[in-house]
Design an enzyme around this catalytic site. Structure first.
Site, PDB file in Angstrom:
ATOM      1  N   ASP A 217       0.956  -1.192   0.121  1.00 41.52           N
ATOM      2  CA  ASP A 217      -0.018   0.042   0.072  1.00 41.52           C
ATOM      3  C   ASP A 217       0.951   1.396  -0.121  1.00 41.52           C
ATOM      4  O   ASP A 217       2.023   1.205   0.543  1.00 41.52           O
ATOM      5  CB  ASP A 217      -0.977   0.075   1.278  1.00 41.52           C
ATOM      6  CG  ASP A 217      -1.842   1.078   1.086  1.00 41.52           C
ATOM      7  OD1 ASP A 217      -2.330   1.450   0.132  1.00 41.52           O
ATOM      8  OD2 ASP A 217      -2.465   1.478   2.247  1.00 41.52           O
ATOM      9  N   HIS A 234       3.592   3.678  -8.612  1.00 41.51           N
ATOM     10  CA  HIS A 234       3.212   2.298  -9.078  1.00 41.51           C
ATOM     11  C   HIS A 234       4.587   1.811  -9.733  1.00 41.51           C
ATOM     12  O   HIS A 234       4.766   0.720  -9.519  1.00 41.51           O
ATOM     13  CB  HIS A 234       1.970   2.231  -9.813  1.00 41.51           C
ATOM     14  CG  HIS A 234       0.705   2.773  -9.389  1.00 41.51           C
ATOM     15  ND1 HIS A 234       0.129   1.952  -8.091  1.00 41.51           N
ATOM     16  CD2 HIS A 234      -0.386   3.482  -9.494  1.00 41.51           C
ATOM     17  CE1 HIS A 234      -0.893   2.758  -7.651  1.00 41.51           C
ATOM     18  NE2 HIS A 234      -1.203   3.517  -8.592  1.00 41.51           N
ATOM     19  N   LEU A 341      11.920 -20.198  -3.549  1.00 40.48           N
ATOM     20  CA  LEU A 341      10.629 -19.226  -2.844  1.00 40.48           C
ATOM     21  C   LEU A 341       9.548 -19.366  -3.891  1.00 40.48           C
ATOM     22  O   LEU A 341       9.507 -19.427  -5.179  1.00 40.48           O
ATOM     23  CB  LEU A 341      11.042 -17.865  -2.950  1.00 40.48           C
ATOM     24  CG  LEU A 341       9.918 -16.719  -2.441  1.00 40.48           C
ATOM     25  CD1 LEU A 341       9.696 -17.080  -1.049  1.00 40.48           C
ATOM     26  CD2 LEU A 341      10.566 -15.456  -2.891  1.00 40.48           C
TER      27      LEU A 341
END
Length: 450
Positions: A217, A234, A341
């Protein structure tokens, strides 16, 4: 212009005869107009001093009539001068444009603090328009070079419903390197380096959270504060994701789930959504390359899908533009063999929708006679969730200082330890992750209700 000039000149000549003054001979160069104006000006001064019935003055006429006649005379003088000097054709409009631009610029500058968001949105739309024109020109060049055009969307297909946004995103993606090319090169070099790949937490592998979830966020606020443009925030946020994945690998985190785009985000300004799709389209290929290099398996989790799992791969969302969807599918397929991962990217995701979809799936199995309702328990329900291959998160990190979970993994976060970082996602550093890991290992005791 000539007819009006002749009419006015005849009118003035008539007035001169009525006033018993000698007429003016026209020589065709406009000097008679100047002489006529001078005579009338002298006459007006004379009339202001006395009044003679034998020689009527213009003072006998209404004020508006005198003003109108004066304006006509001035207009003719200006037109004659303008016509006789071609340079004025260039200078006069230029001066008018400069004056108007200065006035508008002053007003815009005064209103800037209260209209920053509107201005930023306007800039986004202007950028998209410019890139659209550039993209059209590029397509025409491609066709001239003999390269095939991409197929047009067919009526009634999914491609048709997303083609407009897809094309806008494609054009927008072309503009992004122009905006920050040098900065992008530095970021890409950093992502491909080995910086941050060494364990620094000092926590034993067995005490490190196995599954970390992140609500990324604060991108918009970061972009507006640093660049005056939400889209740039962004852009930086997408780069931070790859960097954060490197840190997780270094600290032996097994699963990373990130909230990239929610189902509610589709309600944002179309220009911002287009910029986001352009970023996804560009970085999905770079993320695929980095994932293959670092043995990262990537899954795309979305509630905006037909629940089809060909070969164990979730079908891409239907609202996402086609070119982004293809990139996501390729990334998932090519990293399916990786065993390091696991990165879950929640794209067009909403947890309530996920729970509803799981419930419908179970209800359908019961209705078709494939499942006994008494067999439904938490474990079976979890097997119908999108995170069934990853398990519940041990840690949730939300950035930007907001303290809420925003429709993210509502079922899975039942016993998750939550950490709220008071800085926007693009500003997060490795030290922030290390603090979370150390706090989780040293001061968080998970009893699961016992």
């Amino acid at each position: 212009m000539t007819a009006g000039r002749d009419e006015l000149e005849a009118s003035w000549q008539e007035q001169l005869i009525r006033l018993k003054m000698p007429p003016i001979q026209a020589d065709g160069n406009g000097d008679e107009i100047i002489e006529l104006f001078d005579r009338m000006d002298n006459l007006s001064h004379q009339c202001s001093g006395y009044h003679d019935s034998l020689m009527p003055c213009f003072d006998d006429e209404p004020l508006w009539w005198r003003v109108l006649q004066w304006l006509k005379t001035m207009f003719l003088k200006m037109a004659q001068s303008y016509h006789g000097k071609p340079m004025l054709l260039l200078v006069f409009p230029l001066l008018v444009g400069i004056c108007v631009g200065y006035i508008l610029g002053r007003q815009s500058h005064k209103q800037q603090p209260t209209t920053r968001n509107a201005v930023a949105t306007f800039k986004n739309w202007v950028s998209l328009l410019v890139v659209y024109l550039g993209g059209f020109a590029a397509d025409q060049t491609t066709l001239k070079q003999g390269q095939p055009r991409r197929s047009e969307p067919q009526p009634g297909t999914e491609k048709e419903s997303t083609s407009k946004l897809s094309n806008t995103n494609s054009f927008a993606s072309k503009s992004l390197p122009i905006v920050s090319e040098s900065r992008e090169k530095l970021v890409r070099a950093n992502l491909r380096s080995e910086a941050g790949t060494r364990s620094e937490s000092g926590v034993a592998v067995g005490q490190v959270p196995r599954h970390v979830a992140v609500i990324m966020d604060g991108n918009r606020r970061y972009g507006r504060q640093k660049y005056g443009n939400a889209s740039q925030g962004h852009w930086d946020g997408s780069s931070k994701l790859v960097e954060f994945a490197k840190w997780c690998i270094a600290e032996h985190v097994s699963v990373l789930t990130v909230y990239a785009f929610s189902t509610e985000n589709w309600n944002r300004d179309p220009a911002e959504v287009s910029a986001l799709m352009a970023i996804f389209s560009k970085y999905v290929d770079e993320l695929r390359v980095e994932a293959l290099k670092r043995n990262i398996k990537i899954l795309v989790l979305s509630t905006d899908i037909a629940r089809v799992r060909p070969n164990g791969i979730l079908a891409p969302p239907t609202q996402i533009p086609t070119h982004v969807k293809h990139g996501l599918r390729r990334m998932v397929e090519e990293t399916a063999h990786c065993n390091g991962l696991t990165m879950n990217i929640c794209m067009s995701y909403g947890s309530r929708g996920e729970i509803v979809a799981a419930s419908k799936s179970l209800a359908t199995d019961v209705a078709n006679g494939n499942l006994d309702v008494s067999k439904i328990d938490e474990e079976l329900f979890e097997s119908h969730l999108l995170t069934c291959q990853s398990g519940d998160p041990d840690v949730l990190i939300r950035t930007s200082g907001e303290i809420r979970i925003s429709n993210f993994l509502l079922w899975q976060l039942a016993y998750t330890e939550m950490f709220f970082v008071d800085k926007p996602w693009p500003a997060v550093e490795k030290e922030d992750l290390l603090k979370v890991i150390r706090s989780y290992a040293s001061s968080r005791i998970r009893r699961f209700g016992k």
